[in-house]
Design a protein around this motif. Sequence first.
Motif, PDB file in Angstrom:
ATOM      1  N   ASN A 183       2.643 -16.001  11.518  1.00  0.00           N
ATOM      2  CA  ASN A 183       3.619 -15.890  10.431  1.00  0.00           C
ATOM      3  C   ASN A 183       3.709 -14.414  10.037  1.00  0.00           C
ATOM      4  O   ASN A 183       2.906 -13.931   9.249  1.00  0.00           O
ATOM      5  N   PRO A 184       4.695 -13.690  10.574  1.00  0.00           N
ATOM      6  CA  PRO A 184       4.785 -12.252  10.298  1.00  0.00           C
ATOM      7  C   PRO A 184       5.031 -11.933   8.822  1.00  0.00           C
ATOM      8  O   PRO A 184       4.569 -10.915   8.326  1.00  0.00           O
ATOM      9  N   ASP A 185       5.725 -12.818   8.096  1.00  0.00           N
ATOM     10  CA  ASP A 185       5.970 -12.584   6.670  1.00  0.00           C
ATOM     11  C   ASP A 185       4.654 -12.615   5.883  1.00  0.00           C
ATOM     12  O   ASP A 185       4.432 -11.790   4.991  1.00  0.00           O
ATOM     13  N   ALA A 186       3.781 -13.564   6.200  1.00  0.00           N
ATOM     14  CA  ALA A 186       2.489 -13.668   5.507  1.00  0.00           C
ATOM     15  C   ALA A 186       1.619 -12.460   5.819  1.00  0.00           C
ATOM     16  O   ALA A 186       0.950 -11.919   4.932  1.00  0.00           O
ATOM     17  N   ILE A 187       1.639 -12.009   7.080  1.00  0.00           N
ATOM     18  CA  ILE A 187       0.851 -10.836   7.474  1.00  0.00           C
ATOM     19  C   ILE A 187       1.350  -9.597   6.737  1.00  0.00           C
ATOM     20  O   ILE A 187       0.565  -8.831   6.172  1.00  0.00           O
ATOM     21  N   ALA A 188       2.670  -9.402   6.702  1.00  0.00           N
ATOM     22  CA  ALA A 188       3.247  -8.243   6.027  1.00  0.00           C
ATOM     23  C   ALA A 188       2.945  -8.275   4.530  1.00  0.00           C
ATOM     24  O   ALA A 188       2.605  -7.247   3.932  1.00  0.00           O
ATOM     25  N   SER A 189       3.044  -9.443   3.924  1.00  0.00           N
ATOM     26  CA  SER A 189       2.774  -9.575   2.493  1.00  0.00           C
ATOM     27  C   SER A 189       1.326  -9.218   2.173  1.00  0.00           C
ATOM     28  O   SER A 189       1.050  -8.505   1.200  1.00  0.00           O
ATOM     29  N   ARG A 190       0.407  -9.690   2.986  1.00  0.00           N
ATOM     30  CA  ARG A 190      -1.007  -9.380   2.755  1.00  0.00           C
ATOM     31  C   ARG A 190      -1.306  -7.899   2.997  1.00  0.00           C
ATOM     32  O   ARG A 190      -2.136  -7.316   2.303  1.00  0.00           O
TER      33      ARG A 190
END
Length: 103
Positions: free
Chosen positions: A86-93
Amino acid sequence: MTQKIEGSLPAAATLRTGTVAGKISSAGADRSGAASAIEASDSLRLTGEATGLQTLQKELSSAPAIDQGRVQAVRDALQNGSYQINPDAIASRMIDMDQQLAG
């Protein structure tokens, strides 16, 4: 503004060695009585929160550092191709971590 540095300490700051309750003991004298009197007056009382933190620390120190079950599940998912990224979750973290490090 200047300050004068003197070579001796003021009388109030001098160090008293070997004295217990105003008595000076010699180098070979038995000092166990004086030391035990000082140690007997020490006490420690932990709050409920401190006791809970102590228990938690003991539990965490005995737990393994790596969750082998989770590692094996990720390994299996990678091998059979079902691991989802999940690239969105990685970027958010990553952004959250950057903000925490920046202060």
